[in-house]
Design an enzyme around this catalytic site. Structure first.
Site, short mmCIF file in Angstrom:
data_model
loop_
_atom_site.label_atom_id
_atom_site.label_comp_id
_atom_site.label_asym_id
_atom_site.label_seq_id
_atom_site.Cartn_x
_atom_site.Cartn_y
_atom_site.Cartn_z
N HIS A 1 0.76 -1.28 -0.05
CA HIS A 1 0.04 0.04 -0.01
C HIS A 1 1.03 1.19 -0.01
CE1 HIS A 1 0.41 0.81 4.25
NE2 HIS A 1 0.51 -0.41 4.64
N ASP B 1 6.51 2.11 6.07
CA ASP B 1 5.29 1.22 6.03
C ASP B 1 4.40 2.24 5.23
OD1 ASP B 1 2.73 -0.12 6.61
OD2 ASP B 1 2.43 1.20 8.77
N GLU C 1 -5.15 1.07 3.13
CA GLU C 1 -4.76 0.17 4.11
C GLU C 1 -4.81 0.70 5.31
OE1 GLU C 1 -2.31 -2.57 6.38
OE2 GLU C 1 -2.06 -0.47 6.08
N GLU C 2 -4.10 1.83 5.66
CA GLU C 2 -4.17 2.40 7.05
C GLU C 2 -5.46 2.44 7.80
OE1 GLU C 2 -1.63 2.21 8.55
OE2 GLU C 2 0.21 2.61 7.27
N ASP D 1 4.14 -6.30 3.79
CA ASP D 1 3.88 -4.93 4.42
C ASP D 1 5.15 -5.56 5.69
OD1 ASP D 1 2.86 -3.12 5.74
OD2 ASP D 1 0.98 -3.32 5.50
N HIS E 1 5.10 3.32 12.88
CA HIS E 1 4.19 4.24 12.70
C HIS E 1 4.69 5.50 13.68
CE1 HIS E 1 0.18 2.29 11.74
NE2 HIS E 1 1.01 2.20 10.89
#
Length: 352
Positions: free
Chosen positions: A70, A187, A221-222, A242, A322
């Site tokens: 993603h 990510d 996706e997030e 991922d 994150h």
């Protein structure tokens, strides 16, 4: 044949992380991805939600594989234009406010302008606020200081800033002499980079894959639903590429490919996961098996959506996910090697 080109991979990864794309604001990066697919010469379709599905026809066109990564990232939206002229925020994606405190950012206005700012506690100055070190980092205290002469909501709105505008965080990309890649949004732009590089390899080397394989570049996706629609009906195996999450109690590290056995959605497909482990062992690919307790992927989203597929998850190990993310070129190399080994291998029920 060179499976992993370090220079090209790092350059492409920098380009992708330099392109703002918080979930919900991904048109620019998806246009960039489409232009890359055009350059490679691979056919693709765009879904109504804006994702891209590139397809490479294989020897077997009845049973398909799908790989997904993603491009969407964490970010924020303007929740309120305050009377001070500063901005209150609403999160996009799952992070904690302390992970972006002090970060430079860009406000993307509806009329197409990009205005700079800084994400700060309202009570930042230690010379004024004695309690600044103990106050909670939350939506009541975190705000954006806009880089413009503005002291009121009217001043800020005159800049074109309004509730609902997207805010992207600076990536601060750096590739160190010791081989580390430091950047926000590894990510999952690290995985997206590797899928593009794999497509280039397949096309440049005229590699015939054993099965028709789809490369699903998702863009939501997030926020939980990036790859849970438009999955071709012939798909038998669905791989989410991922990040591997690193921390206490985890085996994953920044130097190997991380293979996930289970996350918050439950176990991944056992036989497919074991096949990935067997491929890694057979090809001298360094890996770690892991369980991610606070994690979900596009593969697990597809399972929840009702798709009858075998699903698995692997990717580069990402430190401080994150937040202030980092990986090593070795992890990217091993992930690229496992990707190649997988797409050129037989399915588990067709092995000799």
């Amino acid at each position: 044949m060179q499976i992993f080109n370090e220079k090209e991979t790092i350059q492409l990864l920098e380009t992708l992380t330099n392109t703002p794309s918080p979930s919900g604001y991904t048109t620019k990066i998806m246009k960039l991805m489409a232009s890359m697919l055009d350059d490679i010469g691979v056919s693709y379709v765009q879904t109504n939600k804006g994702a891209l599905i590139a397809t490479v026809k294989g020897k077997n066109d009845d049973r398909h594989r799908l790989l997904t990564a993603h491009t969407d990232t964490l970010g924020a939206m303007v929740k309120e234009v305050k009377s001070s002229g500063r901005l209150a925020l609403s999160m996009v994606g799952g992070f904690r406010w302390n992970a972006v405190e002090g970060e430079y950012c860009t406000i993307h206005t509806a009329r197409g302008e990009a205005i700079r700012g800084t994400i700060l506690m309202h009570e930042t100055s230690v010379h004024v606020y004695s309690e600044m070190g103990t106050l909670p980092r939350d939506e009541k205290h975190i705000e954006v200081r806009v880089d413009a002469k503005t002291t009121s909501a009217e001043d800020t709105r005159a800049l074109g800033i309004e509730v609902g505008d997207f805010i992207s965080f600076d990536n601060r990309f750096e590739f160190t002499e010791s081989g580390f890649v430091k950047s926000r949004h590894l990510d999952d732009k690290a995985s997206t980079t590797l899928l593009i590089q794999l497509l280039k390899l397949i096309k440049n080397e005229s590699i015939e894959l054993p099965y028709t394989t789809h490369f699903y570049i998702s863009n939501n996706e997030e926020i939980g639903y990036g790859g849970n629609a438009s999955v071709p009906e012939q798909t038998v195996e669905y791989i989410a590429v991922d990040m591997g999450a690193i921390g206490d109690g985890q085996q994953s590290d920044e130097y190997t490919v991380s293979i996930c056995a289970k996350d918050s959605s439950g176990p991944y497909h056992y036989e497919l996961t074991r096949q990935l482990v067997a491929l890694a062992n057979a090809n001298n690919i360094e890996y770690k098996l892991d369980i991610y307790p606070h994690y979900g992927s596009d593969a697990s989203a597809a399972i929840r959506a009702g798709f009858d597929v075998r699903h698995a998850l692997f990717g580069a190990g990402i430190e401080s996910s994150h937040a202030f993310e980092r990986t090593h070129v070795d992890s990217l190399r091993h992930t690229a090697a496992l990707l190649y080994a997988y797409v050129t291998s037989p399915m588990i029920d067709e092995e000799d």
